[in-house]
Design an enzyme around this catalytic site. Structure first.
Site, PDB file in Angstrom:
ATOM      1  N   LYS A  93      -7.613  19.093  -0.963  1.00  9.16           N
ATOM      2  CA  LYS A  93      -7.396  19.249   0.487  1.00  9.16           C
ATOM      3  C   LYS A  93      -8.439  20.157   1.112  1.00  9.16           C
ATOM      4  CE  LYS A  93      -5.532  23.598   0.616  1.00  9.16           C
ATOM      5  NZ  LYS A  93      -5.729  24.698   1.588  1.00  9.16           N
ATOM      6  N   THR A 117      -4.363  22.548   6.847  1.00  8.76           N
ATOM      7  CA  THR A 117      -5.741  22.995   6.644  1.00  8.76           C
ATOM      8  C   THR A 117      -6.724  22.237   7.511  1.00  8.76           C
ATOM      9  OG1 THR A 117      -5.125  23.443   4.342  1.00  8.76           O
ATOM     10  CG2 THR A 117      -7.448  23.481   4.847  1.00  8.76           C
TER      11      THR A 117
END
Length: 377
Positions: A221, A278
């Site tokens: 990620k 994120t």
């Protein structure tokens, strides 16, 4: 505090009420950065005897005297019961579980340094994310090599340290591989006990037995977030970011499955949740780095020229290397790697990503469509 109820099948429960997990009485948190301090704050708030370790005695002393981590979480009052130290033996003395919260590139050295002081057999939960450069090892494998005989797991999810420390409602996954006796008596499993240890009115843990899936989600990620930042910085909007998040999640699923993890884990907190957070906020250093690079700011001048560790920048190398080793295609991660380390121009690289042959979205639809380039001569 009410216990974490784990249902025991009737054949084993003999008609008794569901068994309860017991929290750990003493916890060592290794790493005095923002996330380590936030997790130590959660544990201490939950009533656990918590010791926070960092290399710098000056910072440990400041936490002891001012009740605040002025370097990493300024302005946030820490629990008075939280004990800060720069003495590793003191931090680990009597610990029943350990949270390892160091940058991924220092993990092996820190784990090795813990060896003389670590109580035998206690569980270790990784709270950093990545894949070791060079070896291609998941971080749990690194710790297992350096600290054999200890159950190793991870805590991961959509969590910004500042918000967690302030007590904003936060959820995360606590993952350990479940051994045979963990399935027979799940209330004694490290994942269950650590989840109960960390549970507060604001911090809600979930339990997983898919450590590989959780680790892969955490590592990949960060790279996808850099890609989202690059496209945002280059002037593209929400359609582009949503596409990168969705296709990035597919890259996470493919790599997790190739390594023995579960695709569905990637749709949970440690995958989809962490990825969405994120890739959606400049609070993320990964997203912020990508945005600055997308605007054309040279890497040396990003973050105002201040040396800043960005995990996705490190992970871009290790993730792509591992994907190549196991024969998995990860075109978004490959694009980020090419821009960061191969001198590839950003606009042309992402244009090539968007111009790849058309594919079926479900894996079961095995189709690849190449653009028509005229009749053969």
């Amino acid at each position: 505090m009410d216990g974490l109820r784990l249902n025991i099948p009737p054949a084993r429960a003999n008609g008794n009420l569901p068994k309860r997990a017991e929290p750990y009485a003493r916890l060592a948190v290794i790493g005095m950065g923002s996330w380590g301090t936030a997790l130590a704050t959660v544990a201490a708030t939950a009533g656990c005897d918590t010791r926070l370790w960092g290399r710098r005695e000056a910072l440990a002393d400041a936490i002891r005297t001012a009740g605040e981590n002025v370097d990493h979480l300024p302005g946030i009052k820490l629990p008075a019961t939280l004990k800060a130290t720069s003495d590793l033996s003191e931090a680990l003395d009597g610990a029943e579980a350990v949270l390892l919260v160091t940058p991924s590139h220092t993990l092996r050295d820190v784990a090795r340094a813990m060896r003389p002081w670590l109580p035998e057999g206690i569980p270790i939960a990784l709270c950093c994310k990545g894949i070791e450069r060079g070896t291609g090892y998941l971080l749990s494998h690194v710790v297992e090599e350096e600290l054999p005989g200890h159950p190793v797991g991870a805590i991961s999810g959509p969590t910004f340290a500042h918000e967690t420390a302030l007590g904003h409602p936060t959820a995360a996954t606590v993952a350990f591989n479940f051994r045979h006796h963990d399935r027979i008596a799940p209330e004694r499993a490290p994942a269950a006990r650590l989840a109960l240890t960390m549970q507060t009115q604001a911090f809600r843990p979930y339990v997983s037995d898919d450590l590989v899936g959780v680790e892969v989600g955490g590592a990949v990620k960060n790279v996808i977030a850099i890609a989202c930042g690059m496209m945002t910085g280059a002037g593209f909007a929400e359609n582009t970011r949503a596409a990168l998040i969705t296709r990035g999640m597919d890259e996470m699923k493919v790599l997790a499955e190739a390594l023995g993890g579960k695709r569905e884990t990637v749709t949970g907190l440690s995958g989809a949740g962490d990825l969405t957070l994120t890739c959606s906020s400049s609070t993320s250093r990964n997203m912020s780095l990508g945005t600055q690079l997308g605007k054309g700011i040279p890497r040396a001048e990003c973050f105002g020229g201040k040396a800043t560790v960005v995990e996705g920048e490190v992970n871009a190398v290790s993730v792509v290397d591992l994907a190549r080793r196991v024969g998995v295609e990860m075109p978004i991660c490959e694009s980020v790697h090419a821009i960061l380390y191969e001198g590839a121009p950003l606009s042309e690289t992402f244009q090539a990503l968007w111009s790849r042959p058309i594919e079926g979205e479900p894996r079961a639809l095995d189709i690849t469509l190449h653009p028509h380039e005229g009749d053969p001569a």
